[in-house]
Scaffold this motif. Sequence first.
Motif, short mmCIF file in Angstrom:
data_model
loop_
_atom_site.label_atom_id
_atom_site.label_comp_id
_atom_site.label_asym_id
_atom_site.label_seq_id
_atom_site.Cartn_x
_atom_site.Cartn_y
_atom_site.Cartn_z
N SER A 133 18.90 -53.11 -43.63
CA SER A 133 17.58 -52.46 -43.56
C SER A 133 16.50 -53.51 -43.41
N ARG A 134 15.35 -53.07 -42.90
CA ARG A 134 14.23 -53.97 -42.62
C ARG A 134 13.00 -53.58 -43.43
N VAL A 135 12.26 -54.59 -43.87
CA VAL A 135 11.02 -54.36 -44.61
C VAL A 135 9.95 -55.30 -44.05
N PRO A 136 8.68 -54.99 -44.20
CA PRO A 136 7.63 -55.82 -43.61
C PRO A 136 7.49 -57.19 -44.26
N LEU A 137 7.04 -58.15 -43.49
CA LEU A 137 6.73 -59.47 -44.04
C LEU A 137 5.54 -59.43 -44.99
N HIS A 138 4.50 -58.68 -44.64
CA HIS A 138 3.20 -58.87 -45.28
C HIS A 138 3.07 -58.29 -46.68
N CYS A 139 4.01 -57.40 -47.08
CA CYS A 139 3.82 -56.74 -48.37
C CYS A 139 5.06 -56.76 -49.24
N THR A 140 6.03 -57.63 -48.92
CA THR A 140 7.23 -57.77 -49.73
C THR A 140 7.31 -59.19 -50.27
N ALA A 141 8.04 -59.36 -51.38
CA ALA A 141 8.15 -60.69 -51.98
C ALA A 141 8.86 -61.66 -51.05
N PHE A 188 6.32 -69.57 -55.09
CA PHE A 188 6.98 -68.27 -55.14
C PHE A 188 5.96 -67.17 -54.91
N SER A 189 6.46 -65.99 -54.54
CA SER A 189 5.59 -64.86 -54.25
C SER A 189 5.90 -63.71 -55.20
N ILE A 190 4.94 -62.83 -55.35
CA ILE A 190 5.14 -61.62 -56.15
C ILE A 190 4.70 -60.41 -55.33
N ASP A 191 5.56 -59.43 -55.25
CA ASP A 191 5.21 -58.13 -54.67
C ASP A 191 4.88 -57.23 -55.86
N ASP A 192 3.59 -57.07 -56.10
CA ASP A 192 3.12 -56.29 -57.25
C ASP A 192 2.87 -54.85 -56.82
N GLU A 193 3.96 -54.13 -56.58
CA GLU A 193 3.89 -52.74 -56.12
C GLU A 193 3.14 -52.62 -54.78
N ASN A 195 4.72 -52.95 -51.66
CA ASN A 195 5.56 -52.31 -50.64
C ASN A 195 5.99 -50.92 -51.07
N GLU A 196 6.21 -50.75 -52.35
CA GLU A 196 6.66 -49.46 -52.88
C GLU A 196 6.11 -49.30 -54.29
N GLU A 197 5.43 -48.20 -54.53
CA GLU A 197 4.88 -47.96 -55.86
C GLU A 197 6.00 -47.87 -56.88
N GLY A 198 5.78 -48.53 -58.02
CA GLY A 198 6.77 -48.51 -59.08
C GLY A 198 7.83 -49.57 -58.97
N VAL A 199 7.72 -50.47 -57.98
CA VAL A 199 8.69 -51.55 -57.79
C VAL A 199 7.97 -52.88 -57.75
N ARG A 200 8.47 -53.83 -58.53
CA ARG A 200 7.87 -55.18 -58.55
C ARG A 200 8.98 -56.20 -58.26
N CYS A 201 8.62 -57.27 -57.51
CA CYS A 201 9.61 -58.26 -57.09
C CYS A 201 9.00 -59.66 -57.14
N VAL A 202 9.86 -60.65 -57.33
CA VAL A 202 9.46 -62.05 -57.18
C VAL A 202 10.35 -62.65 -56.11
N GLY A 203 9.75 -63.42 -55.18
CA GLY A 203 10.50 -63.93 -54.03
C GLY A 203 10.37 -65.43 -53.86
N LEU A 204 11.42 -66.04 -53.31
CA LEU A 204 11.48 -67.49 -53.08
C LEU A 204 11.95 -67.77 -51.66
N PRO A 205 11.34 -68.77 -50.98
CA PRO A 205 11.77 -69.11 -49.62
C PRO A 205 12.97 -70.05 -49.63
N ILE A 206 13.74 -70.01 -48.54
CA ILE A 206 14.85 -70.93 -48.32
C ILE A 206 14.56 -71.68 -47.03
N MET A 207 14.65 -73.01 -47.08
CA MET A 207 14.28 -73.86 -45.96
C MET A 207 15.52 -74.43 -45.27
N ASN A 208 15.42 -74.64 -43.94
CA ASN A 208 16.54 -75.25 -43.22
C ASN A 208 16.31 -76.74 -43.02
N ALA A 209 17.21 -77.37 -42.26
CA ALA A 209 17.14 -78.82 -42.05
C ALA A 209 15.87 -79.24 -41.34
#
Length: 275
Positions: A133-141, A188-193, A195-209
């Motif tokens: 499934s796909r979710v937007p860049l701008h409003c997700t952790a 790190f990023s936080i999705d504070d509801e 993308n979806e009301e009632g859901v909170r997330c913390v996100g971290l990027p992964i970098m390549n070479a």
Amino acid sequence: MQGGRKSSSVGKAFELIQAVSETGRSGITLSELARHAGIAVSTAHRYLTTLLELGVLDRDAAGSYHLGVTLVALAGQYLEEDGLRAAARPYLVELVELSGETVHLGIPAGNQIVYIDKVESAKSVRLVSRIGSRVPLHCTAMGKAVLALLDRRRAEEIVACPLDRRTPRTLTGLALMDELDLIRERGFSIDDEENEEGVRCVGLPIMNASGQPVAAFSVSAPANRFSVEDCHRLAPSALAMAAEISRRIGYAAARNGTSGTGRRAAPATAEARDP
């Protein structure tokens, strides 16, 4: 294909496949697919007949179309061979044990994030999501973690697009650019509801070479049991994991003990919230 020209037939076939994938278990009818693709029903039927023969799509007794076994087999082979997923998997499992919540792994595709792996929480109340499934860049952790580390011009182009305000908390425009600056600083990023009301997330990027953000992972939970403070408490351990995953896929800075954003990564024993 010569001279950079694209095949309109292949493009249309993939448009139909994408439309089928977005319907999930409910499936989609021939007339709905034709309307979605902007083509005649007879034309859509011709495409679908070939896709059915190849096993790319399947059709149920009611006449609705679903993804077929060929795609499942190809996706399974891709995921088994995917170095990023293999490198990240042990840390996703560890993070679920540490947080008690569901963890996702995703990769950017255009202005979206595609889920490529998921480790479920053992709790009875958990989030509904699926690999692919796909979710937007701008409003997700995960999305904001990647967006913050893209080339600034590219990030500004995305922010300048008409962005869907999925909840009253969704950030756009200058507010979103300020948020990306903050994410860049703390790592790190936080999705504070957002993308979806009632859901909170913390996100971290992964970098390549090459030092590019090629993926991200997030911890997601119902907001009533996962506060913003919980996100901050979990972040140091998650930052250390992000640095190690990045190191495993070749990111040189991680070997010097820094996270994907260049900040010093905290040890994995940092305090995390109680599950």
